[in-house]
Design a protein around this motif. Structure first.
Motif, PDB file in Angstrom:
ATOM      1  N   MET A  17       0.829  -1.209   0.000  1.00  0.00           N
ATOM      2  CA  MET A  17       0.000   0.000   0.000  1.00  0.00           C
ATOM      3  C   MET A  17       0.865   1.261   0.000  1.00  0.00           C
ATOM      4  O   MET A  17       0.509   2.268  -0.610  1.00  0.00           O
ATOM      5  CB  MET A  17      -0.919   0.036   1.240  1.00  0.00           C
ATOM      6  CG  MET A  17      -1.996  -1.018   1.247  1.00  0.00           C
ATOM      7  SD  MET A  17      -3.144  -0.865  -0.172  1.00  0.00           S
ATOM      8  CE  MET A  17      -3.000  -2.517  -0.849  1.00  0.00           C
ATOM      9  N   GLN A  31      -3.969   9.822   0.436  1.00  0.00           N
ATOM     10  CA  GLN A  31      -4.695   8.925   1.341  1.00  0.00           C
ATOM     11  C   GLN A  31      -6.106   8.651   0.804  1.00  0.00           C
ATOM     12  O   GLN A  31      -6.616   7.529   0.891  1.00  0.00           O
ATOM     13  CB  GLN A  31      -4.762   9.530   2.753  1.00  0.00           C
ATOM     14  CG  GLN A  31      -5.399   8.621   3.800  1.00  0.00           C
ATOM     15  CD  GLN A  31      -4.631   7.317   4.006  1.00  0.00           C
ATOM     16  OE1 GLN A  31      -3.412   7.317   4.175  1.00  0.00           O
ATOM     17  NE2 GLN A  31      -5.331   6.179   3.948  1.00  0.00           N
ATOM     18  N   GLN A  32      -6.737   9.690   0.216  1.00  0.00           N
ATOM     19  CA  GLN A  32      -8.076   9.490  -0.364  1.00  0.00           C
ATOM     20  C   GLN A  32      -8.016   8.546  -1.566  1.00  0.00           C
ATOM     21  O   GLN A  32      -8.915   7.721  -1.757  1.00  0.00           O
ATOM     22  CB  GLN A  32      -8.692  10.836  -0.767  1.00  0.00           C
ATOM     23  CG  GLN A  32      -9.172  11.635   0.452  1.00  0.00           C
ATOM     24  CD  GLN A  32      -9.695  13.007   0.076  1.00  0.00           C
ATOM     25  OE1 GLN A  32      -9.139  13.672  -0.794  1.00  0.00           O
ATOM     26  NE2 GLN A  32     -10.762  13.438   0.748  1.00  0.00           N
ATOM     27  N   ASP A  53      -7.707   5.132  -0.041  1.00  0.00           N
ATOM     28  CA  ASP A  53      -8.951   4.676   0.602  1.00  0.00           C
ATOM     29  C   ASP A  53     -10.057   4.400  -0.411  1.00  0.00           C
ATOM     30  O   ASP A  53     -10.854   3.487  -0.221  1.00  0.00           O
ATOM     31  CB  ASP A  53      -9.482   5.747   1.579  1.00  0.00           C
ATOM     32  CG  ASP A  53      -8.634   5.867   2.834  1.00  0.00           C
ATOM     33  OD1 ASP A  53      -7.922   4.896   3.165  1.00  0.00           O
ATOM     34  OD2 ASP A  53      -8.687   6.932   3.476  1.00  0.00           O
ATOM     35  N   HIS A  54     -10.143   5.220  -1.463  1.00  0.00           N
ATOM     36  CA  HIS A  54     -11.345   5.182  -2.307  1.00  0.00           C
ATOM     37  C   HIS A  54     -11.126   4.591  -3.696  1.00  0.00           C
ATOM     38  O   HIS A  54     -12.086   4.392  -4.427  1.00  0.00           O
ATOM     39  CB  HIS A  54     -11.949   6.582  -2.399  1.00  0.00           C
ATOM     40  CG  HIS A  54     -12.301   7.132  -1.045  1.00  0.00           C
ATOM     41  ND1 HIS A  54     -13.292   6.574  -0.273  1.00  0.00           N
ATOM     42  CD2 HIS A  54     -11.782   8.150  -0.312  1.00  0.00           C
ATOM     43  CE1 HIS A  54     -13.373   7.244   0.875  1.00  0.00           C
ATOM     44  NE2 HIS A  54     -12.461   8.194   0.876  1.00  0.00           N
ATOM     45  N   SER A  74      -8.154   0.661  -2.110  1.00  0.00           N
ATOM     46  CA  SER A  74      -8.798  -0.241  -1.147  1.00  0.00           C
ATOM     47  C   SER A  74      -9.982  -1.013  -1.743  1.00  0.00           C
ATOM     48  O   SER A  74     -10.049  -2.232  -1.605  1.00  0.00           O
ATOM     49  CB  SER A  74      -9.285   0.532   0.085  1.00  0.00           C
ATOM     50  OG  SER A  74      -8.246   0.692   1.012  1.00  0.00           O
ATOM     51  N   PRO A  75     -10.945  -0.324  -2.415  1.00  0.00           N
ATOM     52  CA  PRO A  75     -12.071  -1.089  -2.979  1.00  0.00           C
ATOM     53  C   PRO A  75     -11.619  -2.135  -4.002  1.00  0.00           C
ATOM     54  O   PRO A  75     -12.189  -3.229  -4.057  1.00  0.00           O
ATOM     55  CB  PRO A  75     -12.948  -0.024  -3.647  1.00  0.00           C
ATOM     56  CG  PRO A  75     -12.558   1.263  -3.013  1.00  0.00           C
ATOM     57  CD  PRO A  75     -11.125   1.116  -2.602  1.00  0.00           C
ATOM     58  N   LEU A 131     -14.554   4.319  -9.730  1.00  0.00           N
ATOM     59  CA  LEU A 131     -13.959   4.715  -8.451  1.00  0.00           C
ATOM     60  C   LEU A 131     -13.193   6.025  -8.610  1.00  0.00           C
ATOM     61  O   LEU A 131     -13.267   6.912  -7.750  1.00  0.00           O
ATOM     62  CB  LEU A 131     -13.016   3.616  -7.942  1.00  0.00           C
ATOM     63  CG  LEU A 131     -13.654   2.279  -7.555  1.00  0.00           C
ATOM     64  CD1 LEU A 131     -12.569   1.256  -7.230  1.00  0.00           C
ATOM     65  CD2 LEU A 131     -14.603   2.437  -6.371  1.00  0.00           C
ATOM     66  N   ASP A 141     -15.553   8.941  -8.752  1.00  0.00           N
ATOM     67  CA  ASP A 141     -16.048   9.276  -7.412  1.00  0.00           C
ATOM     68  C   ASP A 141     -15.027  10.116  -6.642  1.00  0.00           C
ATOM     69  O   ASP A 141     -15.375  11.103  -5.998  1.00  0.00           O
ATOM     70  CB  ASP A 141     -16.342   7.999  -6.617  1.00  0.00           C
ATOM     71  CG  ASP A 141     -17.633   7.307  -7.054  1.00  0.00           C
ATOM     72  OD1 ASP A 141     -18.451   7.957  -7.751  1.00  0.00           O
ATOM     73  OD2 ASP A 141     -17.817   6.130  -6.709  1.00  0.00           O
ATOM     74  N   VAL A 142     -13.757   9.725  -6.720  1.00  0.00           N
ATOM     75  CA  VAL A 142     -12.737  10.423  -5.924  1.00  0.00           C
ATOM     76  C   VAL A 142     -12.462  11.817  -6.521  1.00  0.00           C
ATOM     77  O   VAL A 142     -12.130  12.769  -5.804  1.00  0.00           O
ATOM     78  CB  VAL A 142     -11.464   9.542  -5.765  1.00  0.00           C
ATOM     79  CG1 VAL A 142     -10.479   9.707  -6.881  1.00  0.00           C
ATOM     80  CG2 VAL A 142     -10.790   9.796  -4.429  1.00  0.00           C
ATOM     81  N   ALA A 199     -14.894  13.644  -7.896  1.00  0.00           N
ATOM     82  CA  ALA A 199     -16.045  14.424  -7.407  1.00  0.00           C
ATOM     83  C   ALA A 199     -15.770  14.904  -5.988  1.00  0.00           C
ATOM     84  O   ALA A 199     -16.031  16.057  -5.631  1.00  0.00           O
ATOM     85  CB  ALA A 199     -17.317  13.580  -7.459  1.00  0.00           C
ATOM     86  N   MET A 200     -15.201  14.020  -5.206  1.00  0.00           N
ATOM     87  CA  MET A 200     -14.833  14.327  -3.822  1.00  0.00           C
ATOM     88  C   MET A 200     -13.848  15.493  -3.770  1.00  0.00           C
ATOM     89  O   MET A 200     -14.022  16.435  -2.996  1.00  0.00           O
ATOM     90  CB  MET A 200     -14.161  13.063  -3.271  1.00  0.00           C
ATOM     91  CG  MET A 200     -14.034  12.946  -1.806  1.00  0.00           C
ATOM     92  SD  MET A 200     -13.084  11.415  -1.468  1.00  0.00           S
ATOM     93  CE  MET A 200     -14.269  10.165  -1.865  1.00  0.00           C
ATOM     94  N   SER A 222     -13.316  17.812  -6.066  1.00  0.00           N
ATOM     95  CA  SER A 222     -13.863  19.086  -6.531  1.00  0.00           C
ATOM     96  C   SER A 222     -14.772  19.682  -5.459  1.00  0.00           C
ATOM     97  O   SER A 222     -14.826  20.901  -5.295  1.00  0.00           O
ATOM     98  CB  SER A 222     -14.582  18.912  -7.873  1.00  0.00           C
ATOM     99  OG  SER A 222     -15.854  18.368  -7.687  1.00  0.00           O
ATOM    100  N   ALA A 223     -15.468  18.848  -4.692  1.00  0.00           N
ATOM    101  CA  ALA A 223     -16.312  19.361  -3.595  1.00  0.00           C
ATOM    102  C   ALA A 223     -15.447  20.037  -2.542  1.00  0.00           C
ATOM    103  O   ALA A 223     -15.781  21.113  -2.046  1.00  0.00           O
ATOM    104  CB  ALA A 223     -17.103  18.213  -2.954  1.00  0.00           C
ATOM    105  N   LEU A 224     -14.307  19.408  -2.216  1.00  0.00           N
ATOM    106  CA  LEU A 224     -13.437  19.972  -1.186  1.00  0.00           C
ATOM    107  C   LEU A 224     -12.829  21.284  -1.674  1.00  0.00           C
ATOM    108  O   LEU A 224     -12.686  22.232  -0.916  1.00  0.00           O
ATOM    109  CB  LEU A 224     -12.358  18.957  -0.795  1.00  0.00           C
ATOM    110  CG  LEU A 224     -12.930  17.658  -0.183  1.00  0.00           C
ATOM    111  CD1 LEU A 224     -11.857  16.606   0.008  1.00  0.00           C
ATOM    112  CD2 LEU A 224     -13.639  17.945   1.145  1.00  0.00           C
TER     113      LEU A 224
END
Lengths: 203, 203
Positions: free
Chosen positions: B131, B156-157, B160-161, B164-165, B184, B187-188, B190-191, B193-195
């Motif tokens: 990892m 780390q994101q 994790d996203h 990991s999956p 996947l 999704d990450v 999108a995460m 851009s939100a932050l």
């Protein structure tokens, strides 16, 4: 199902009477054998003997050791997760739920079952009963959030980005705690709000 | 490291000369034994015999079978992931990279190593070399994106996203393909851009 229902149905069917006693004895026998030796040394016949149950009826009911292993793993991994949080807020619900999963799957007995489940898998499967149950639980919380008008991820996203990392870390021996679970939930919430904002821009 | 570098350093140290030949022979012997029997039936002495290497020097170098298992797993799981995509766009880079991981870890030999790695873990570890290497690779792509001014998740994101999956699904026998890897990554992104948007609102 009504949005105010706070418990899902019991995920693993627990039949009554003699059948229930046989299941309980066989599950317990397998659990004990797993504490004494490794998974690939255990046979269905051995489990039957330890449980004091006729091997023929054990073979008829479970067919092979892998099927029994899977059933015991699902029972062990979901027994304590039946009550789904309902705080009227998706973040609070997911934090609680992910925290319960994190605490549950890090207990030594659960780690043993998770690893046994992994080593019992020789072929690819189309679905994983334990994950299916987690997905149903996530859907319950998400549907309540949507009814309240909150932005919500899909249940598949909750599975991929909250449940998968938790299980992955536990099976690989990496540390997992409530703080880590809460961080995963925060990420998936950010993902959901980005998708909602993108949806709004399109309208 | 320059942002235009398209390959990381080799993750597993491969010493030269006699030492390299011993390592190669021992890795190959373990790989062959794993194809013939299950992980917990393999001893360090057996590996040494099969490799034609003095057991004493094998014990001195690896200490126990779990240490050797881990080293072989890391070598097997990261050998093909050394070249990091560099398309000038984080989404394209992550899609490519996650697709390579998905294809790599679903090969039967890799699945066997992954499961062996899981069953070799009895205790909790603080980090997992395999990892760590994935995280370094993610950092390389993320740092380039940040230099270009693109919104980026943390490494780390990505671990994790995305990672990991993928690993979770493969170890649990669930299907994994490039489409899933790309979902996947989406999704990450999108995460991230939100932050970034949340950060802008705060200023």
């Amino acid at each position: 199902m009504s949005p105010s229902t706070s418990a899902t149905s019991t995920p693993v069917r627990r039949p009554g009477g003699r059948s229930a006693r046989v299941q309980e004895a066989v599950h317990t026998a397998l659990g004990r054998l797993m504490g004494e030796t490794t998974r690939d040394k255990i046979t269905l016949r051995q489990v039957a003997e330890r449980a004091g149950v006729n091997p023929t009826s054990v073979y008829r009911r479970w067919g092979d050791i892998d099927t029994l292993m899977e059933e015991v793993a699902v029972a062990a991994l979901t027994r304590d997760g039946d009550v789904i949080p309902d705080h009227g807020d998706l973040t609070a619900d997911l934090n609680d739920w992910a925290g319960i999963i994190a605490e549950d799957i890090t207990r030594p007995q659960r780690v043993r079952y998770l690893r046994a489940m992994v080593s019992a898998r020789d072929l690819q499967v189309d679905n994983c009963p334990c994950m299916d149950i987690r997905q149903q639980q996530a859907e319950l919380m998400i549907n309540r959030a949507i009814e309240r008008g909150e932005p919500a991820p899909t249940s598949q996203q909750v599975l991929d980005h909250v449940v998968s990392p938790l299980y992955h870390r536990v099976t690989f021996g990496l540390p997992v705690d409530r703080d880590y679970a809460v961080r995963l939930v925060s990420d998936v919430r950010a993902m959901a709000s980005a998708l909602t904002n993108a949806g709004r821009r399109e309208h």
